[in-house]
Design an enzyme around this catalytic site. Structure first.
Site, PDB file in Angstrom:
ATOM      1  N   PRO A   9       0.769  -1.144  -0.007  1.00  0.00           N
ATOM      2  CA  PRO A   9       0.012  -0.178  -0.117  1.00  0.00           C
ATOM      3  C   PRO A   9       0.915   1.352  -0.015  1.00  0.00           C
ATOM      4  CG  PRO A   9      -0.280  -1.265   2.134  1.00  0.00           C
ATOM      5  CD  PRO A   9       0.548  -1.950   1.156  1.00  0.00           C
ATOM      6  N   ASN A  10       0.400   2.274  -0.603  1.00  0.00           N
ATOM      7  CA  ASN A  10       1.056   3.578  -0.957  1.00  0.00           C
ATOM      8  C   ASN A  10       2.147   3.652  -1.682  1.00  0.00           C
ATOM      9  OD1 ASN A  10      -1.209   4.805   0.697  1.00  0.00           O
ATOM     10  ND2 ASN A  10      -0.368   3.680   2.420  1.00  0.00           N
ATOM     11  N   ARG A  17       4.053  11.084  -2.028  1.00  0.00           N
ATOM     12  CA  ARG A  17       4.087  11.057  -0.709  1.00  0.00           C
ATOM     13  C   ARG A  17       5.387  11.126  -0.214  1.00  0.00           C
ATOM     14  NH1 ARG A  17       4.784   4.425   0.909  1.00  0.00           N
ATOM     15  NH2 ARG A  17       4.088   5.176   2.919  1.00  0.00           N
ATOM     16  N   TYR A  22      10.942   8.973   1.133  1.00  0.00           N
ATOM     17  CA  TYR A  22      10.840   8.258   0.095  1.00  0.00           C
ATOM     18  C   TYR A  22      11.289   8.525  -1.299  1.00  0.00           C
ATOM     19  CZ  TYR A  22       7.758   5.892   3.410  1.00  0.00           C
ATOM     20  OH  TYR A  22       7.467   5.297   4.462  1.00  0.00           O
ATOM     21  N   ASN A  73       8.009  -5.660  -0.892  1.00  0.00           N
ATOM     22  CA  ASN A  73       7.952  -4.542  -0.122  1.00  0.00           C
ATOM     23  C   ASN A  73       6.645  -4.554   0.208  1.00  0.00           C
ATOM     24  OD1 ASN A  73       7.803  -2.201   1.321  1.00  0.00           O
ATOM     25  ND2 ASN A  73       8.746  -0.725  -0.193  1.00  0.00           N
ATOM     26  N   ALA A  76       3.375  -0.927   4.549  1.00  0.00           N
ATOM     27  CA  ALA A  76       2.815  -0.909   6.014  1.00  0.00           C
ATOM     28  C   ALA A  76       2.308  -2.352   6.731  1.00  0.00           C
ATOM     29  CB  ALA A  76       1.608   0.343   6.000  1.00  0.00           C
ATOM     30  N   GLU A  97      12.794  -9.424   1.421  1.00  0.00           N
ATOM     31  CA  GLU A  97      12.066  -8.191   1.769  1.00  0.00           C
ATOM     32  C   GLU A  97      12.991  -6.798   1.402  1.00  0.00           C
ATOM     33  OE1 GLU A  97      12.393  -7.917   5.885  1.00  0.00           O
ATOM     34  OE2 GLU A  97      10.830  -6.522   6.184  1.00  0.00           O
ATOM     35  N   HIS A  99      12.714  -2.609   1.892  1.00  0.00           N
ATOM     36  CA  HIS A  99      12.252  -1.258   1.915  1.00  0.00           C
ATOM     37  C   HIS A  99      12.896  -0.184   1.620  1.00  0.00           C
ATOM     38  CE1 HIS A  99       9.230  -3.306   4.545  1.00  0.00           C
ATOM     39  NE2 HIS A  99      10.352  -4.156   5.286  1.00  0.00           N
ATOM     40  N   ARG A 106      13.650   4.180  12.248  1.00  0.00           N
ATOM     41  CA  ARG A 106      11.996   5.057  12.231  1.00  0.00           C
ATOM     42  C   ARG A 106      11.225   4.679  13.491  1.00  0.00           C
ATOM     43  NH1 ARG A 106       9.215   5.132   6.507  1.00  0.00           N
ATOM     44  NH2 ARG A 106       8.105   6.581   7.662  1.00  0.00           N
TER      45      ARG A 106
HETATM   46  C1  DQA Z   1       8.440   1.054   3.699  1.00  0.00           C
HETATM   47  C2  DQA Z   1       8.444   1.327   5.135  1.00  0.00           C
HETATM   48  C3  DQA Z   1       7.215   0.824   5.971  1.00  0.00           C
HETATM   49  O1  DQA Z   1       7.069   1.106   7.168  1.00  0.00           O
HETATM   50  C4  DQA Z   1       5.979   1.986   5.451  1.00  0.00           C
HETATM   51  O2  DQA Z   1       4.785   1.847   5.850  1.00  0.00           O
HETATM   52  C5  DQA Z   1       5.962   2.002   3.719  1.00  0.00           C
HETATM   53  C6  DQA Z   1       7.316   1.941   2.993  1.00  0.00           C
HETATM   54  C7  DQA Z   1       9.488   1.412   2.772  1.00  0.00           C
HETATM   55  O3  DQA Z   1       9.629   0.969   1.680  1.00  0.00           O
HETATM   56  O4  DQA Z   1      10.355   2.249   3.392  1.00  0.00           O
HETATM   57  O5  DQA Z   1       4.883   2.243   3.159  1.00  0.00           O
HETATM   58  O6  DQA Z   1       8.024  -0.321   3.342  1.00  0.00           O
END
Ligand code: DQA
Length: 143
Positions: A9-10, A17, A22, A73, A76, A97, A99, A106
């Protein structure tokens, strides 16, 4: 070798964002980067992005018997989803994984990664480069 790359998501809101966290590059740029990296490594990729936990679980299940590995990835859902962890364990494919940001530096609620418990490697805080490292790891593991 066929690798499924999942973004949660997002991630589709990249460029809009929180650019200070990011970056300014958008999601289309990320997808281009992943495809270019895969081509250079000689691996086939399928890209999937969803804002819905169940859709991500469905896509992981569909990878069973079709794909050779998963880069994920979960965004959240990393920090909340036992369902995604269970799906990764269920299909038993090598998973990595990624990120974009350095979640280790964080908020406290980002310190747990459920999906990460089913992953062989984690590339964290490397921006787009983390996806290339993940693909490289899976390509190297197969060879
Ligand atoms: C994320 C880190 C997560 O904590 C966050 O909710 C994201 C992006 C990252 O790629 O840094 O949406 O996965």
């Amino acid at each position: 070798m066929k690798i499924l790359v999942i973004n949660g998501p997002n991630i589709n809101m990249l460029g809009i964002r929180e650019p200070d966290i990011y970056g300014k590059a958008d999601f289309a740029a990320l997808e281009r980067f992943i495809r270019t990296s895969a081509d250079a490594l000689g691996v086939e990729v399928e890209l999937f992005q969803s804002n819905h936990e169940g859709a991500i679980v469905d896509r992981i299940q569909q990878a069973y018997g079709r794909m050779d590995g998963i880069v994920i990835n979960p965004a959240a859902y990393t920090h909340t989803s036992v369902a995604i962890l269970d799906a990764l364990k269920a299909v038993g494919l090598p998973a990595v994984e990624v990120h974009l940001s350095d979640v280790r530096r964080r908020e406290d609620f980002r310190q747990i990664s459920y999906a990460g418990m089913a992953c062989e490697r984690s590339f964290i805080g490397l921006g787009f480069e983390g996806y290339r490292e993940a693909l490289r790891y899976l390509a190297g593991r197969a060879g």
